[in-house]
Motif scaffolding. Structure first.
Motif, PDB file in Angstrom:
ATOM      1  N   ARG A 297       0.857  -1.192   0.000  1.00 14.85           N
ATOM      2  CA  ARG A 297       0.000   0.000   0.000  1.00 14.85           C
ATOM      3  C   ARG A 297       0.891   1.239   0.000  1.00 14.85           C
ATOM      4  O   ARG A 297       1.694   1.427   0.917  1.00 14.85           O
ATOM      5  N   SER A 322      -4.809  -0.947 -12.242  1.00 17.66           N
ATOM      6  CA  SER A 322      -6.201  -1.104 -11.824  1.00 17.66           C
ATOM      7  C   SER A 322      -7.005  -1.875 -12.866  1.00 17.66           C
ATOM      8  O   SER A 322      -7.772  -2.792 -12.538  1.00 17.66           O
ATOM      9  N   GLY A 325      -6.402  -5.538 -12.820  1.00 14.36           N
ATOM     10  CA  GLY A 325      -6.780  -6.221 -11.587  1.00 14.36           C
ATOM     11  C   GLY A 325      -5.631  -6.455 -10.623  1.00 14.36           C
ATOM     12  O   GLY A 325      -5.782  -7.205  -9.659  1.00 14.36           O
ATOM     13  N   ALA A 327      -4.112  -3.951  -8.865  1.00 11.77           N
ATOM     14  CA  ALA A 327      -4.143  -2.956  -7.799  1.00 11.77           C
ATOM     15  C   ALA A 327      -5.468  -2.224  -7.818  1.00 11.77           C
ATOM     16  O   ALA A 327      -6.185  -2.245  -8.826  1.00 11.77           O
ATOM     17  N   VAL A 328      -5.796  -1.581  -6.697  1.00  8.02           N
ATOM     18  CA  VAL A 328      -6.960  -0.699  -6.630  1.00  8.02           C
ATOM     19  C   VAL A 328      -6.490   0.664  -6.130  1.00  8.02           C
ATOM     20  O   VAL A 328      -5.483   0.773  -5.420  1.00  8.02           O
ATOM     21  N   THR A 337      -3.796  -5.825  -5.024  1.00  7.54           N
ATOM     22  CA  THR A 337      -4.785  -6.871  -4.788  1.00  7.54           C
ATOM     23  C   THR A 337      -4.044  -8.184  -4.505  1.00  7.54           C
ATOM     24  O   THR A 337      -2.832  -8.287  -4.742  1.00  7.54           O
ATOM     25  N   PRO A 338      -4.740  -9.209  -4.017  1.00  9.93           N
ATOM     26  CA  PRO A 338      -4.086 -10.517  -3.861  1.00  9.93           C
ATOM     27  C   PRO A 338      -3.464 -11.006  -5.172  1.00  9.93           C
ATOM     28  O   PRO A 338      -2.390 -11.617  -5.164  1.00  9.93           O
ATOM     29  N   ARG A 341      -0.197  -9.205  -5.648  1.00 16.03           N
ATOM     30  CA  ARG A 341       0.834  -9.811  -4.806  1.00 16.03           C
ATOM     31  C   ARG A 341       1.307 -11.140  -5.407  1.00 16.03           C
ATOM     32  O   ARG A 341       2.511 -11.427  -5.421  1.00 16.03           O
ATOM     33  N   GLN A 358      -5.287 -11.792 -17.561  1.00 13.54           N
ATOM     34  CA  GLN A 358      -5.962 -10.549 -17.168  1.00 13.54           C
ATOM     35  C   GLN A 358      -6.230  -9.651 -18.372  1.00 13.54           C
ATOM     36  O   GLN A 358      -7.251  -8.966 -18.436  1.00 13.54           O
TER      37      GLN A 358
END
Length: 434
Positions: A297, A322, A325, A327-328, A337-338, A341, A358
């Motif tokens: 973060r 984003s 998918g 990160a947000v 996001t998981p 990671r 993705q």
């Protein structure tokens, strides 16, 4: 009539014709007022029409629709009370500093002796006393921009329009010049009644402005406004200023209903608004967020400072993370996001596989290219029909850029391949061998 109203725009719209003759809406339904005694900053991503709006206010280009007025008088051409400072300095290299500064006065028919006196005075004010006889090539970037500002101020304008005036300078030089301008303004050393700044630097906007206007893109419309009541000079490290910077970052990264709906695929829309960033930058920013001290973060202003990149360079990368998918974006922070990671921890082959999955799931243009290839007998497709399809919505140069992004992302994710010699896309080789 409002005596304090300098610029008044009502329902302003502007379109430009692309090279293919198609019209593209740049600005739409823009309502804006600049009042005496205020500095306003205009922020927006690429394609929001910030510079176009500034040029409409300066009378350099006309609006197609709506009202454009200076002190309640319609603007039909360049306005004597409005001066503009450009990012590129825009100096005549064969003229001395003194001659460059005097140009505007000469155009107004001011006598030579008065021109010289006023130019000398403003050069001293802006910190260039003694440099009147120098040529632009003898000056540093910061000094050249001071000449550009002096040339604008010497006409005693009511309104000063600054189009990313500090962005071509290094950080320290830009900050020094910005602070000098604020000192002239706050101490009433210049006659200017209002300043409008176009910027891509959020910190700069928060430090300088009384109001920040944020434009959405495609077309440019006013998304929101942030009022700043903090006295100047503002300490960029203070809690109040940092909180405002975070708030503006959050607003800039928040997608409007219009922007979100524009990416929903349909028979005539292939999610063509792809961020202008490459895989290496996407992975570099993802790695920075994943590692210490952020550990998944990161505060966007802090991340920009560490990456040594401008907000304008980083926003497309945040959007890409984003979109894919990984990160947000939340209130001025970027959070892995998981899946993000997992991507960070993966080996190279798995990273590319995840990226490809993705891409097909979240980028309709890439999925469309893959489907078209699967339908072709020889698994090969010319890029030309894809360009023509994109040009239904975009200018030719933008369509080319979007396709280049889709090709680079697709090649990395092994969704398809591309032959630069023939301009053809094809299915990945390993799938041809099955």
């Amino acid at each position: 009539m409002n005596q304090n109203l300098l610029i008044d725009l009502q329902q302003v719209a502007k379109s430009f014709k692309a090279t293919d003759g198609k019209s593209r809406l740049i600005l739409d339904k823009v309502d804006f007022q600049l009042k005496e005694g205020e500095i306003v900053a205009l922020l927006g991503k690429s394609g929001s029409g910030k510079s176009t709006l500034l040029r409409i206010m300066a009378g350099l280009i006309p609006a197609d629709k709506g009202k454009v007025a200076y002190r309640d008088k319609a603007i039909f051409g360049p306005v004597a009370g409005v001066a503009m400072v450009f990012q590129s300095f825009a100096l005549f290299p064969w003229l001395t500093v003194q001659q460059n500064v005097e140009l505007g006065l000469e155009a107004q028919g001011v006598p030579a002796e008065e021109r010289e006196e006023r130019a000398d005075a403003v050069l001293e004010l802006i910190g260039l006393a003694g440099f009147g006889g120098a040529l632009p090539r003898e000056l540093s970037g910061g000094m050249k921009q001071r000449v550009g500002i002096a040339r604008a101020l010497v006409t005693n304008p009511d309104i000063l329009l600054m189009d990313e005036a500090f962005s071509a300078l290094d950080v320290l030089t830009g900050e020094t010049l910005r602070n000098d301008m604020l000192e002239l303004w706050d101490e009433d050393k210049i006659s200017t009644k209002g300043i409008l700044i176009v910027s891509h630097n959020i910190e700069e906007a928060v430090v300088m402005a009384d109001r920040i206007i944020i434009l959405s893109s495609d077309p440019g419309t006013i998304r929101c406004e942030v009022k700043i009541d903090l006295p100047r000079p503002r300490n960029v490290e203070s809690a109040e200023v940092r909180a405002l910077i975070d708030e503006v970052y959050g607003l800039m990264t928040m997608r409007t209903t219009h922007e979100a709906s524009s990416e929903v695929p349909s028979s005539k829309h292939l999610g063509y608004r792809l961020p202008d960033t490459d895989v290496s930058r996407i992975e570099a920013i993802l790695d920075m967020v994943a590692e210490a001290p952020y550990n998944g973060r990161a505060d966007l202003p802090q991340l920009a400072e560490e990456a040594e990149l401008s907000d304008e360079e980083l926003f497309p990368t945040y959007e890409a993370l984003s979109l894919l998918g990984f990160a947000v974006l939340e209130k001025g922070d970027i959070i892995l996001t998981p899946l993000g990671r997992k991507y960070f921890d993966a080996e190279q082959a798995e990273k590319q596989e995840l990226f490809g999955e993705q891409l097909l799931m979240h980028v309709p243009l890439a999925a469309h290219i893959r489907r078209k290839l699967e339908m072709e007998v020889n698994g090969s497709l010319s890029e030309q029909p894809l360009l023509e399809l994109l040009e239904e919505f975009l200018k030719a140069d933008e369509a080319k850029r979007v396709l280049e992004v889709a090709i680079e992302w697709g090649r990395y994710g092994e969704v398809y391949e591309y032959d630069y010699h023939t301009g053809r896309l094809k299915m990945p080789e390993q799938e041809d061998e099955e």
